[in-house]
Design an enzyme around this catalytic site. Structure first.
Site, PDB file in Angstrom:
ATOM      1  CB  ILE A   1      -4.511  -7.422 -38.881  1.00 46.66           C
ATOM      2  CG1 ILE A   1      -3.603  -6.819 -37.815  1.00 46.66           C
ATOM      3  CG2 ILE A   1      -3.851  -8.586 -39.607  1.00 46.66           C
ATOM      4  CD1 ILE A   1      -3.246  -7.791 -36.700  1.00 46.66           C
TER       5      ILE A   1
ATOM      6  CG  PHE B   1       1.319  -6.658 -33.029  1.00 48.77           C
ATOM      7  CD1 PHE B   1       2.331  -6.877 -33.956  1.00 48.77           C
ATOM      8  CD2 PHE B   1       0.133  -7.382 -33.151  1.00 48.77           C
ATOM      9  CE1 PHE B   1       2.155  -7.773 -34.991  1.00 48.77           C
ATOM     10  CE2 PHE B   1      -0.041  -8.278 -34.189  1.00 48.77           C
ATOM     11  CZ  PHE B   1       0.975  -8.486 -35.114  1.00 48.77           C
TER      12      PHE B   1
ATOM     13  CG  PHE C   1       4.644 -13.395 -35.349  1.00 53.60           C
ATOM     14  CD1 PHE C   1       4.316 -12.371 -36.219  1.00 53.60           C
ATOM     15  CD2 PHE C   1       3.937 -13.496 -34.154  1.00 53.60           C
ATOM     16  CE1 PHE C   1       3.325 -11.460 -35.923  1.00 53.60           C
ATOM     17  CE2 PHE C   1       2.932 -12.588 -33.841  1.00 53.60           C
ATOM     18  CZ  PHE C   1       2.618 -11.565 -34.715  1.00 53.60           C
TER      19      PHE C   1
END
Length: 551
Positions: A95, A138, A75
């Site tokens: 985040i 990630f 994404f």
């Protein structure tokens, strides 16, 4: 990274974690190993980083990353854009999973983080790319970071190191620092600038932030400061002056600051009445001790610049030589020199109490008026230390102790009780540890310890240091329990300390050992008078108290 990824985490996810450290275990994974860091956040090491350091909250980090869902759907990727992503760690700019995870990484490290939705985008997700309640992965490489410190711990001054400094020392409050700086408003307007200004740290300069910052800096360090109003110019701001722009009320400043150098300033005496400023650093670590023979070049000045003394500065003139702790120079100069290193040049500021006091003093080149603060520029050319006990064999230690005892006796006879006390104390130090002495040497050492401690106790009584006198007499009685002088002097100390029962015990014991001792008998009479006086006062006190109670 896309804008929506930079949104702060869902409300409440920062609560309680700001001061926690999750980095230790996760910083030492093996390649291929995966470990849970916290609250379901997992880290898998792909490539080891350099060294041991990891970034901290407030640091500006630079990373490359690729973000995917658990099914492999990509994404976002900084790598695809070809531009590393920068952000400030621990400030809620990304985040929560990132803020926690990247704190565990070393420079150059590559790791994959599996981040539960609670530490990512939670129930709302980030449409259209990230569904609600999505766990994310990630692949992150930590390229570098710039250390940014909240130096006041209240968010008032952030310091980013641009160029690292030398060594490890940082200036202290009394030191005089030389800095370069340029201060700007957030719009780039210059409001202050100097290519070299000197100030005392505790006095500050320009705005409070400069003094706060230099105390955290090393020599030649360059930093960028972000200064909030409370450490800038506050609610009032600053008017324009001398070509510098005005600082509006409640303005945040950006200050480029370089610590060029500083002169170390230290308090030689605890009462701040002798101050030493280093003009030129000395060599090594050795300093003269008490009793050392020193050679110095001296210039003595008054506050108005009048030179009253100059020694060792002529072309063929030898340096001025003196022995420390022998009253050959004024007390303040004596105390300052033993804090110096060979080759050091210092400016010593000496209050009258440690200089020439309240009397006029005729010196070599001028008269020093009463109550003058004086200033000496001192260049310590060389020194020969007085030998310490660890440099001596047992015979030399006993000989040195005997000499110090005789020096103490001379000082005592001259009424110099503080100096005499120091000589006796040094004598005892030479022979304090006698385990390597033979039997004859132990006898000699014991006799010296007894004599020096008794004489030192006499000094302490003269100096009205009664508790010290009592302790010294007790040391003697531990070696010789029937020493009448020790009992007598301890009784004197107890009387001054108002421990009359203990004084009476020592006087009685001394007279049991030597019933005809005249000095002890005199002390006994004094003690009886004191006890009568004490009992009278006590009776009066209780009489008054009972009278009040009966009303």
């Amino acid at each position: 990274m896309d804008e929506d990824f930079e949104m702060p985490p869902v409300g409440g996810m920062n609560d309680g974690d700001d001061d926690m450290d999750f980095g230790d275990d996760a910083s030492f994974l093996k390649v291929g190993e995966e470990k849970e860091i916290q609250q379901g956040l997992k880290k898998k090491l792909v490539k080891e980083g350099e060294g041991f350091e990891t970034p901290e909250n407030g640091d500006e980090v630079e990373v490359h990353y690729t973000g995917t869902l658990l099914d492999g759907t990509k994404f976002d990727s900084s790598r695809d854009r070809g531009t590393p992503f920068k952000f400030t760690l621990g400030q809620g700019q990304v985040i929560k999973g990132w803020d926690i995870g990247i704190k565990t990484m070393k420079k150059g490290e590559n790791a994959v983080f599996t981040i539960p939705s609670e530490l990512a985008y939670g129930e709302s997700g980030s449409p259209p790319t990230i569904p609600a309640n999505a766990t994310l992965q990630f692949d992150v490489e930590l390229l570098s970071w710039s250390s940014v410190k909240d130096i006041c711990k209240d968010g008032g001054v952030f310091k980013k190191i641009v160029v690292a400094g030398d060594k490890w020392e940082t200036p202290k409050d009394l030191d005089e620092v030389l800095v370069k700086y340029e201060a700007k408003l957030e719009d780039g307007t210059v409001v202050g600038k100097s290519d070299g200004v000197e100030f005392t740290v505790k006095d500050g300069y320009f705005c409070p932030a400069l003094a706060k910052a230099v105390k955290t800096m090393k020599k030649a360090e360059k930093v960028l400061l972000t200064v909030k109003p409370q450490y800038g110019f506050g609610e009032k701001g600053k008017p324009a002056s001398g070509g510098e722009g005005a600082v509006p009320p409640n303005a945040t400043l950006e200050i480029e600051l370089e610590l060029v150098s500083w002169k170390t300033v230290s308090e030689v005496t605890d009462d701040n009445k002798v101050i030493k400023k280093i003009l030129k650093e000395g060599e090594g670590y050795e300093r003269p001790n008490e009793g050392a023979v020193v050679k110095v070049k001296l210039i003595g000045k008054l506050g108005d610049g009048t030179v009253f003394l100059k020694k060792g500065h002529g072309e063929s003139e030898e340096p001025f030589e003196f022995k420390t702790d022998e009253e050959q120079v004024i007390d303040g100069l004596d105390k300052a020199v033993i804090k110096m290193k060979k080759g050091e040049v210092a400016l010593v500021t000496i209050d009258p109490e440690y200089a020439f006091g309240s009397t006029e003093s005729k010196q070599e080149l001028a008269v020093v008026p009463p109550n003058s603060t004086v200033y000496y520029e001192v260049d310590l050319v060389s020194f020969d230390k007085e030998r310490e006990s660890w440099d001596m064999n047992t015979e030399e230690k006993i000989e040195a102790a005997g000499k110090k005892k005789e020096e103490g006796n001379s000082k005592f006879k001259a009424g110099k009780y503080a100096l005499a006390s120091k000589r006796y104390e040094k004598a005892v130090k030479f022979i304090e540890y006698d385990s390597s002495f033979n039997e004859e040497e132990k006898k000699q050492a014991k006799a010296l310890k007894v004599a020096c401690n008794l004489n030192d106790a006499a000094c302490k009584l003269k100096l009205k240091e009664y508790r010290q006198a009592e302790k010294l007499c007790t040391k003697v009685l531990e070696l010789e329990s029937t020493n009448v002088k020790a009992l007598y002097r301890r009784a004197q100390a107890y009387m001054e300390l108002a421990d009359l029962d203990l004084a009476e015990f020592d006087v009685k014991k001394a007279l049991e050992i030597d019933p005809d001792n005249r000095e002890v008998k005199v002390e006994q009479r004094k003690l009886k008078e004191k006890m009568k006086e004490f009992n009278k006062k006590e009776a009066k006190f209780y009489g008054n108290m009972f009278a009040k109670l009966s009303k």
